[in-house]
Design a protein around this motif. Structure first.
Motif, PDB file in Angstrom:
ATOM      1  N   GLY A  38       0.820  -1.211   0.000  1.00 13.43           N
ATOM      2  CA  GLY A  38       0.000   0.000   0.000  1.00 13.43           C
ATOM      3  C   GLY A  38       0.852   1.259   0.000  1.00 13.43           C
ATOM      4  O   GLY A  38       0.551   2.226  -0.696  1.00 13.43           O
ATOM      5  N   VAL A  87      -6.846   4.785  -3.996  1.00 15.27           N
ATOM      6  CA  VAL A  87      -7.569   4.440  -2.775  1.00 15.27           C
ATOM      7  C   VAL A  87      -8.654   3.409  -3.079  1.00 15.27           C
ATOM      8  O   VAL A  87      -8.887   2.485  -2.289  1.00 15.27           O
ATOM      9  N   ALA A  90      -7.179   0.003  -3.414  1.00 14.46           N
ATOM     10  CA  ALA A  90      -6.906  -0.546  -2.079  1.00 14.46           C
ATOM     11  C   ALA A  90      -8.190  -0.970  -1.382  1.00 14.46           C
ATOM     12  O   ALA A  90      -8.201  -1.957  -0.648  1.00 14.46           O
ATOM     13  N   PHE A  91      -9.271  -0.240  -1.618  1.00 15.11           N
ATOM     14  CA  PHE A  91     -10.553  -0.585  -1.003  1.00 15.11           C
ATOM     15  C   PHE A  91     -11.091  -1.895  -1.560  1.00 15.11           C
ATOM     16  O   PHE A  91     -11.664  -2.701  -0.837  1.00 15.11           O
ATOM     17  N   PRO A  94      -8.271  -5.404  -0.334  1.00 10.26           N
ATOM     18  CA  PRO A  94      -7.585  -5.181   0.949  1.00 10.26           C
ATOM     19  C   PRO A  94      -6.566  -6.270   1.290  1.00 10.26           C
ATOM     20  O   PRO A  94      -5.707  -6.052   2.138  1.00 10.26           O
ATOM     21  N   ASN A  98      -3.158  -2.022   1.831  1.00  9.53           N
ATOM     22  CA  ASN A  98      -3.785  -1.439   3.008  1.00  9.53           C
ATOM     23  C   ASN A  98      -4.249  -0.033   2.641  1.00  9.53           C
ATOM     24  O   ASN A  98      -3.457   0.800   2.197  1.00  9.53           O
ATOM     25  N   ILE A  99      -5.530   0.253   2.845  1.00  5.59           N
ATOM     26  CA  ILE A  99      -6.103   1.522   2.414  1.00  5.59           C
ATOM     27  C   ILE A  99      -5.503   2.708   3.182  1.00  5.59           C
ATOM     28  O   ILE A  99      -5.273   3.777   2.608  1.00  5.59           O
ATOM     29  N   ALA A 103      -3.460   5.833   1.453  1.00  7.50           N
ATOM     30  CA  ALA A 103      -3.868   7.221   1.668  1.00  7.50           C
ATOM     31  C   ALA A 103      -2.766   8.025   2.361  1.00  7.50           C
ATOM     32  O   ALA A 103      -2.529   9.189   2.014  1.00  7.50           O
TER      33      ALA A 103
END
Length: 125
Positions: A38, A87, A90-91, A94, A98-99, A103
């Protein structure tokens, strides 16, 4: 080579080193794989956003100098959409990204750019 090109070159090298370290951390520490990947994704997207902003700033400067004839914006929607895409990836996945890490590391490139600018200022004086 002007200042903007120097900054972009050093930023690209620093971000590439960060991404490589994150991928190595993902390979060496499987428990933290999603966090490391991430951070790599967010760092790469942040670097792309800063590079694109530099390109758009160059276009605005050329337009103000009289070399460009059309209206130029700074491409905020493009940069925001690219960040949102990272993002959302990542959503949706998962298990890989990792969101919060994505971010959080979107801010890596602007912070690195400040550090690079301070380093160049200290070197010149």
């Amino acid at each position: 080579m002007d200042d903007l090109s120097r900054y972009r070159k050093v930023l690209a090298i620093a971000t590439l080193c960060f991404v490589v370290l994150c991928v190595l951390a993902a390979a060496l520490f499987p428990d933290f794989r999603s966090i490391a990947l991430g951070m790599a994704l967010g760092g790469a997207i942040g670097c792309i956003n800063v590079t694109y902003l530099g390109y758009k700033v160059r276009q605005v400067a050329d337009m103000m100098a009289g070399e460009g004839k059309r209206r130029v914006n700074l491409g905020f929607l493009t940069r925001a959409a690219l960040s949102l895409l990272g993002v959302m990836v990542a959503f949706k996945t998962p298990q890989y990204f990792n969101i919060i890490a994505v971010a959080g590391s979107l801010l890596l490139a602007p912070i690195l750019l400040i550090i690079i600018g301070i380093g160049f200022l200290r070197r010149e004086s």
